[in-house]
Design an enzyme around this catalytic site. Structure first.
Site: not given
Ligand code: RUB
Length: 335
Positions: A27-29, A244, A218-219, A141, A139, A208
């Site tokens: 997960g990006a964060g 992001k 994103n996913k 998030s 996904c 992302d």
């Protein structure tokens, strides 16, 4: 600054890099915060006394973290946040111990900022959700879930559909988070999105990377959901913290789409038995801005076309560095 020299890197830092690479941290964060924490540990645990050596060592650690996963810009942005402050302090002539303090402070600041930004996105995004809405998410998030959970906390009665998100099934994490927050959830196969779209009133996903033109990475599967939403006239929202947004895309750099191991899709023995089958496993895809109703950031809700304004405001320095690097390369080519 050259990074050819090898340094002894604390095992905790290598463990974080490995956790990101193997998606134990994902997960990006969360990836961004883990990278900032790794830099903090790297600084805390180093026994370097020479400030030039410290810079090379920090650069070396940054590169280890940067090599873990290619798509989420939150990772390089988190590292740049810390390293930019470190470089500035270095140029001001600060001592080694002062430089270490700068890294610790910047990393702590980034982590705190990131956590608060996700919360803020939840509050801002929840305003877009109305009583009776049926929200679809994809996904896992934290930002998108924050929006849904906050709307629920505000007493809005909402239905939620979450995709399984093959091949890694991050949808299971999302459903877990949502039921823990007291919501009821429909878990659906990714391929059933269009079938259920008539029941959906809003789509909320994470990101992302947000490119300068407002495209969202994103996913994988996100762009298909956007397509189905557009066809059905369902608003499509992206919840994304400003770290992001990708400064490199301002100068036309493309976002690398990670392609993961085929064994995430089929078992290894299946591949061995069928050597003529090639499995492709891209982890992300690109949703063009015209499919996105709005991006929910910690500063407010913006149209995707305003991504460049966010980038100019928050990453002016990074864009300038990039432009200077490009013009130097052009000059060198001319000589
Ligand atoms: C995760 C994914 C998420 C974004 C945003 O992919 O695509 O939607 O990272 O997440 P992966 P968040 O599981 O491959 O890392 O809002 O938590 O930053």
């Amino acid at each position: 600054m050259g990074v050819e020299r090898r340094f002894e890197v604390p095992s905790e830092v290598l463990k974080i890099a490995d956790d990101i690479r193997s998606m134990r941290v994902r997960g990006a964060g969360r990836i961004a915060r883990a990278a900032a924490r790794a830099l903090m540990i790297a600084a805390e645990k180093c026994s370097i006394s020479d400030r030039n050596e410290l810079m090379k060592y920090m650069e070396y650690c940054s590169n280890i973290l940067l090599s873990t996963r290619p798509t989420a810009v939150s990772l390089p942005n988190a590292i740049a946040y810390v390293m930019y402050r470190l470089k500035t302090a270095y140029e001001q002539g600060k001592s080694t111990s002062e430089l270490i303090d700068v890294v610790i402070k910047a990393a702590t600041e980034f982590i705190k900022y990131s956590e608060e930004a996700t919360k803020k996105i939840g509050e801002i995004g929840a305003k877009l959700i109305e009583d009776g809405d049926v929200v679809l998410t994809h996904c896992n998030s934290a930002a998108a879930v924050a929006v849904i959970v906050q709307a629920h906390r505000e007493g809005k009665r909402i239905g939620v559909y979450a995709t399984e998100t093959r091949p890694k099934f991050q949808g299971y994490i999302t459903t877990q988070w949502l039921i823990e927050a007291g919501l009821r959830v429909h878990l659906i196969p990714d391929s059933a999105v269009r079938y259920f779209m008539k029941k959906i009133t809003k789509v909320v996903v994470g990101a992302d990377t947000v490119a300068a033109n407002g495209a969202v990475i994103n996913k994988v599967g996100t762009s298909l959901i956007a397509l189905a939403a557009k066809e059905a006239g369902v608003p499509f929202y992206v919840a994304a913290e400003t770290y992001k947004f990708s400064p490199a895309t301002v100068t036309g750099e493309l976002v690398i789409i990670e392609e993961r191991d085929p064994t995430e899709v089929v078992p290894e023995d299946y591949l061995k038995r069928n050597p003529r089958i090639t499995v492709r496993n891209p982890s992300f895809d690109v949703t063009p801005p015209e499919y996105i109703t709005a991006i929910i950031t910690e500063y407010g809700v913006i149209p995707p076309q305003a991504a460049i304004l966010i980038l100019r405001e928050h990453y002016g320095w990074a864009i300038q560095e990039k432009v200077m690097k490009l013009s130097k390369e052009l000059e060198d080519d001319r000589e």
